[in-house]
Design a protein around this motif. Structure first.
Motif, short mmCIF file in Angstrom:
data_model
loop_
_atom_site.label_atom_id
_atom_site.label_comp_id
_atom_site.label_asym_id
_atom_site.label_seq_id
_atom_site.Cartn_x
_atom_site.Cartn_y
_atom_site.Cartn_z
N THR A 115 0.82 -1.00 0.08
CA THR A 115 0.07 -0.08 0.00
C THR A 115 0.95 1.39 0.24
OG1 THR A 115 -0.13 0.21 2.53
CG2 THR A 115 -1.84 -1.12 1.25
N TYR A 140 -0.95 -1.06 20.45
CA TYR A 140 -0.36 -2.50 20.35
C TYR A 140 0.84 -2.46 21.26
CZ TYR A 140 -3.60 -3.91 16.79
OH TYR A 140 -4.47 -4.08 15.85
N THR A 196 -4.07 -4.88 -3.05
CA THR A 196 -3.78 -3.56 -2.56
C THR A 196 -5.08 -3.23 -1.77
OG1 THR A 196 -2.77 -3.09 -4.76
CG2 THR A 196 -3.07 -1.09 -3.35
N ALA A 250 -4.88 -4.93 1.57
CA ALA A 250 -3.79 -4.49 2.53
C ALA A 250 -4.29 -3.04 2.95
CB ALA A 250 -2.53 -4.11 1.88
N ARG A 251 -4.94 -2.35 2.16
CA ARG A 251 -5.52 -0.85 2.46
C ARG A 251 -6.62 -1.07 3.61
NH1 ARG A 251 -6.23 1.74 -2.87
NH2 ARG A 251 -4.10 2.77 -2.99
N ARG A 277 -7.09 -3.52 5.81
CA ARG A 277 -6.24 -3.86 7.01
C ARG A 277 -5.68 -2.74 7.81
NH1 ARG A 277 -1.56 -6.95 5.33
NH2 ARG A 277 -0.89 -4.85 5.01
N ASP A 278 -5.07 -1.82 7.06
CA ASP A 278 -4.51 -0.61 7.32
C ASP A 278 -5.20 0.36 8.09
OD1 ASP A 278 -1.95 -1.74 6.70
OD2 ASP A 278 -1.49 -0.04 5.39
N GLU A 279 -6.44 0.37 7.29
CA GLU A 279 -7.39 1.60 7.79
C GLU A 279 -8.09 0.95 9.13
OE1 GLU A 279 -8.98 2.60 3.27
OE2 GLU A 279 -10.16 1.31 4.59
N ALA A 281 -6.43 -0.96 11.16
CA ALA A 281 -5.37 -1.14 11.89
C ALA A 281 -5.28 -2.52 12.68
CB ALA A 281 -5.28 -0.08 13.35
N ALA A 282 -5.53 -3.41 12.00
CA ALA A 282 -5.49 -4.68 12.01
C ALA A 282 -4.00 -5.50 11.85
CB ALA A 282 -6.68 -5.50 11.59
N ARG A 283 -3.84 -6.52 12.44
CA ARG A 283 -2.62 -7.07 12.13
C ARG A 283 -2.83 -8.51 11.83
NH1 ARG A 283 2.00 -4.38 16.22
NH2 ARG A 283 1.85 -2.32 15.27
N MET A 287 -6.24 -7.27 16.81
CA MET A 287 -7.22 -6.41 16.42
C MET A 287 -7.56 -5.34 17.53
SD MET A 287 -9.52 -9.45 14.51
CE MET A 287 -8.95 -10.63 15.62
N LEU A 288 -7.97 -4.23 17.15
CA LEU A 288 -8.29 -2.94 18.02
C LEU A 288 -10.05 -3.44 18.33
CD1 LEU A 288 -7.03 0.05 16.54
CD2 LEU A 288 -5.98 -1.36 18.20
N ARG A 343 -12.39 -1.48 18.90
CA ARG A 343 -13.29 -0.71 18.48
C ARG A 343 -13.55 -1.06 17.06
NH1 ARG A 343 -9.66 3.44 15.89
NH2 ARG A 343 -8.09 3.60 17.13
#
Lengths: 457, 446
Positions: free
Chosen positions: A299, A379, B93, B96-97, B99-101, B103-105, B121-122, B124
């Motif tokens: 990304t 985290y 892409t 991945a975007r 996932r970034d939005e 903020a998960a891993r 994972m958060l 929220r």
């Protein structure tokens, strides 16, 4: 296993306290100048105890590279009170884990233990702040261990040797150009006296920061610290300002060939301000820039252009080593797929940089980069040692507590135009060294051997 | 974090420390690890920990490389690289975007015995994050472009392994030990096998690699049992179930002796080992305690003392038990300059033989127990570590009380136990030793 040279690779981000679920942090300063930080984490009855000396490889005397790291090894040998490796034995018998690490700017020692063993850890650590005894034989044996460590980390690995050359050629004057573990020829010349002289000069409470994270009461930690570390007199001797970089006026190149390179790549280092040496907010801006340019895999700008659109790269990334006392490295990296040359991929990296400098990031990119960096702070609270490290490293390189705790706000405040103008100001050819690492061309080597030429590699 | 103390986390750590004679304030019990079953019938273990707004989910699928068909070596590893390269309506892409939005891993990894999924994972964003993770497990796309890219990355990694002395030594050791079996090759496959893999191969292996009948789940964090059960069903409910195949044990083929692979490097790397106990072996814990003194205990081990502290021959030397599902190993490694590696190896062999003959002293046993029992709690000081431990304990079939009982098992080991297992398990002459480098004085192989 134990005692390693520490060079932060994932330095785009350093962990600090997020505003969302604030960990409780308390500080104090002892009369002798030793600073203390307590990070409460009451989830489990364990504690992390760390002492950070604000002295590292960049503070070594000329021609003694590696002495800071060598001394770190020797601190496990013994004191009058705890001789012959008693330190490690006592920590182990108390169910503790321990380690130490050396960087350019600091040297840190730590133990992870049940919280009721904290007093004992302080007793041990305070004792070796000034009390080590060393035989010539111990010093000589440990120098051999350090040489094997260098063999393992550097000499056996062409990628490590390449990055060592690249770093060394970026810095014209500053000791960040020397490897933390030291140059082999200079390690060979180190002995007991070099180590002890460095030790006596710099290991003192006024050059140290105590960090305790865990299930502790801050007042009790301060009382304990006063008892153990309080009686040690300050030295008054602080690391001198290091030689600084003159203006960089010429782009430099490093090319290295080695028969054991299976995957060629290009890597470029730019000289940029650190979070400490830069102006307010500049470090945060460079962190966001690194994330947008090459932090998020496919990304990021580099990933999307080189890996997805052009299908030229196996991997591409950017990084920023911002937690340091003086100006440090912003890097970009790209590894080409088979059939794509290093010149070709470097040109594409340059095109990505030029476009970012021209247009700046989109609002969407900026928002995503901030989300990822700020989430990393949340985290990081899951790891007691990461929390302790971020405060210890931050304070040791000269950041203030406010700067460390304000990191999330600083990231949040970064604007698209700041990112663009930082890229324009700092990602300039004359501030950079570009390196190519590739496999030795065996035909060329054979021809040269026939004609008696020497091959470098 | 400050306001709220997780009873469960406290329970785990306090009981351990009490056993070690450290903390005494035990005020909760192991009921805090909840053995639960989802509404859909999937068992999972849960620890609630509400002080940080994150949730860790760990899933272990038994199988790993053992489910790979002949000629498809490396397909499970490739699968671990391809699940995050696009799923459902999202291309690589887009995935991945997203996932970034959020903020998960997400992490996907594979090995000789298992395929693991690790997610952080958060709270929220939990629902949307779980949905994205579900999509990756159930509807991966395996688009041509990312497949080409990821295959090239795996192949580059395999080629790099061929130039790294430690990797070459380890790969040859396993090849010698388990010829003709999945354990005999690198779990990532070979350059040839990976280059030939297709999207169809990935689809074909998915039911065996991600078989919910062979899955174990651990969830730790800011979530209650009802919500956790729903998460488990969403992640695993759509995966096709099949009977997990019974797996035979492999006989170790490597013979005692030294094999040298020449490589022009200043430092030689030696890996050494012979057969060792499986995890289910009743002597596993005594062997584990014994190995602390031999080579597992860092500075307190005999190998480090002899090789590093006394003679400065190496930065690292160590030994460890390596229990896999289908074979157990007793394994170790040392690296020394080419003119010193022979000496290091002779010291390793001597210590191996001395331990087999003499066992440990009462002082050594006491020191080992103090460390092993005291340090156990340090393994449980983060959500991620606990989630991973919950799955590991289930996969080894050790039972929900294992964390509570483990230190008592260590305490119960006697000096006779150590002597017996040392004699039974250690055999210096049987050590198969692979050395990669340009070593001096090791020409007389075998």
């Amino acid at each position: 296993m134990i005692r390693f040279s520490f060079i932060s690779l994932a330095a785009v981000i350093f962990a600090a306290a997020p505003a969302s679920a604030e960990p409780k942090v308390t500080t104090f300063t002892l009369d002798n100048g030793m600073r203390g930080v307590v990070i409460e984490d009451h989830r489990a009855p364990v504690a992390t105890h760390m002492v950070w000396y604000r002295v590292g490889a960049a503070d070594e005397p000329p021609s003694e590279t590696g002495v800071a790291h060598y001394l770190e090894h020797l601190l496990f040998k013994g004191t009058e009170k705890y001789p012959d490796g008693a330190f490690s034995r006592i920590v182990a018998e108390n169910g503790g884990q321990q380690n130490a690490f050396t960087s350019d700017d600091y040297t840190a020692y730590f133990q992870r233990v049940a919280v009721d063993r904290l007093d004992l850890m302080m007793d041990l650590e305070a004792d070796r702040m000034t009390g080590i005894t060393l035989t010539d034989e111990d010093a000589a044996t440990e120098r051999d261990v350090v040489l094997e460590e260098r063999n393992m980390r550097t000499e056996n690995d062409p990628g490590s040797r390449f990055r060592e050359q690249l770093t060394s050629s970026l810095f014209l004057n500053h000791p960040y150009g020397d490897p933390v573990i030291g140059w082999r020829s200079e390690i060979l010349a180190l002995g007991r006296e070099n180590a002890l002289s460095f030790y006596r000069r710099f290991y003192s409470p006024d050059n140290a920061t105590l960090v305790v994270a865990g299930d502790v009461d801050p007042a009790e930690v301060e009382e304990m610290a006063r008892r153990h570390y309080g009686p040690i007199p300050p030295s008054g001797a602080h690391p001198a300002e290091r030689p600084q970089e003159p203006p960089h006026v010429a782009a430099r190149r490093v090319e290295m060939e080695d028969p054991r390179v299976a995957q060629p790549y290009m890597m470029r280092f730019y000289l940029v301000p650190s979070v400490r040496s830069g102006a307010d907010g500049e470090g945060a801006t460079l962190s966001v820039l690194a994330q947008i340019l090459g932090g998020g895999g496919v990304t990021s700008r580099l990933g999307e252009r080189l890996q997805i659109e052009k299908e030229m790269a196996l991997g591409a990334s950017a990084f920023y080593w911002g937690v340091s006392r003086d100006d440090n490295i912003f890097g970009v990296y790209a590894a080409p797929v088979d059939g794509v040359g290093l010149a070709q991929i470097e040109a594409e990296v340059d095109a990505v940089l030029a476009r970012l400098i021209e247009e700046g990031p989109t609002d969407d990119e900026l928002a995503r980069a901030k989300t990822v960096i700020i989430a990393d702070e949340i985290y990081s609270q899951d790891s007691q040692s990461r929390m302790a490290n971020s405060y210890g490293a931050g304070l040791s390189v000269g950041l203030t507590l406010e700067q460390i705790q304000g990191w999330e706000d600083a990231i949040d405040a970064v604007t698209a135009e700041e990112v663009r103008s930082a890229a324009e100001a700092y990602l300039r050819p004359e501030r950079s060294t570009t390196g190519w690492l590739r496999k030795t061309d065996s035909e060329k080597a054979a021809k040269a051997a026939e004609s008696g030429e020497e091959i470098k590699g | 974090m400050v306001r709220f103390c997780s009873a469960a986390r406290f329970a785990v750590a306090l009981i351990l420390l009490a056993a070690a004679g450290a903390a005494t304030n035990a005020r909760a019990d192991m009921a805090d690890i909840v053995e639960a079953v989802s509404p859909g019938g999937v068992p999972f273990w849960l620890v609630e920990e509400h002080s940080i707004p994150i949730v860790a989910v760990e899933i272990g699928f038994e199988g790993g490389v053992s489910v790979e068909p002949e000629g498809k070596e490396g397909v499970v590893n490739l699968l671990s690289g391809m699940l995050e390269e696009g799923a459902g309506d999202l291309d690589a892409t887009g995935f991945a975007r997203r996932r970034d939005e959020l903020a998960a891993r997400f992490g996907y990894s594979s090995g000789r015995d298992a395929f693991n999924v690790s997610a952080a994972m958060l709270t929220r964003n939990l629902d949307e994050s779980v949905e994205l993770l579900r999509l990756s497990l159930t509807e991966p796309r395996f688009d041509a472009a990312p497949l080409t890219r990821v295959k090239a990355q795996v192949v580059a990694g395999l080629k790099q392994r061929e130039t790294d002395p430690g990797d070459v030594a380890s790969d040859l050791w396993f090849a010698n030990a388990f010829p003709g079996t999945p354990y005999g090759r690198n779990p990532d496959g070979t350059v040839e096998s990976v280059s030939a893999l297709t999207a169809d191969d990935l689809r074909a292996v998915m039911p065996a690699a991600l078989n919910p009948s062979a899955a174990f789940v651990g969830i730790v964090g800011d979530i209650d049992q009802e919500a956790a059960g729903a998460v488990v069903d969403r992640l695993l409910g759509d995966l096709p179930k099949s009977a997990a195949p019974a797996l035979d044990v492999f006989e170790l083929q490597a013979k005692g002796g030294v094999e040298v692979v020449r490589m022009e490097v200043p430092q030689s790397v030696a890996v050494f080992g012979h057969a060792g106990p499986l995890r289910a072996d009743p002597d596993f814990i005594p062997a584990y305690v014994m190995n602390y003194t031999l080579g597992g205990g860092g500075f307190e081990s005999r190998l480090t003392d002899e090789v590093r502290e006394k003679e400065g021959l190496a930065y690292y030397v160590g030994s460890y038990l390596y229990p896999m599902d289908r074979a157990g190993l007793y394994f170790g490694q040392v690296a020394s300059a080419n003119d010193r590696i022979a000496r290091s190896i002779s010291l390793v062999r001597a210590e191996w033989a001395r331990m087999a003959e003499e066992g440990v002293t009462p002082e050594e046993l006491e020191a080992a127990k103090k460390y092993l029992t005291g340090a156990y709690a340090l393994r449980f000081d983060s959500n991620a570590k606990i989630a991973s431990a919950l799955v590991g304990i289930q996969m080894e079939d050790l039972g929900v009380n294992y964390i509570r009982d483990r230190n008592s098992m260590v305490e119960a080991v006697t000096i006779e136990d150590v002597k017996r297992v040392a004699k039974r398990m250690l055999d210096a002459d049987a050590l198969h030793i692979v050395v990669v480098g340009d070593p001096e004085g090791l020409e007389a192989a075998n």
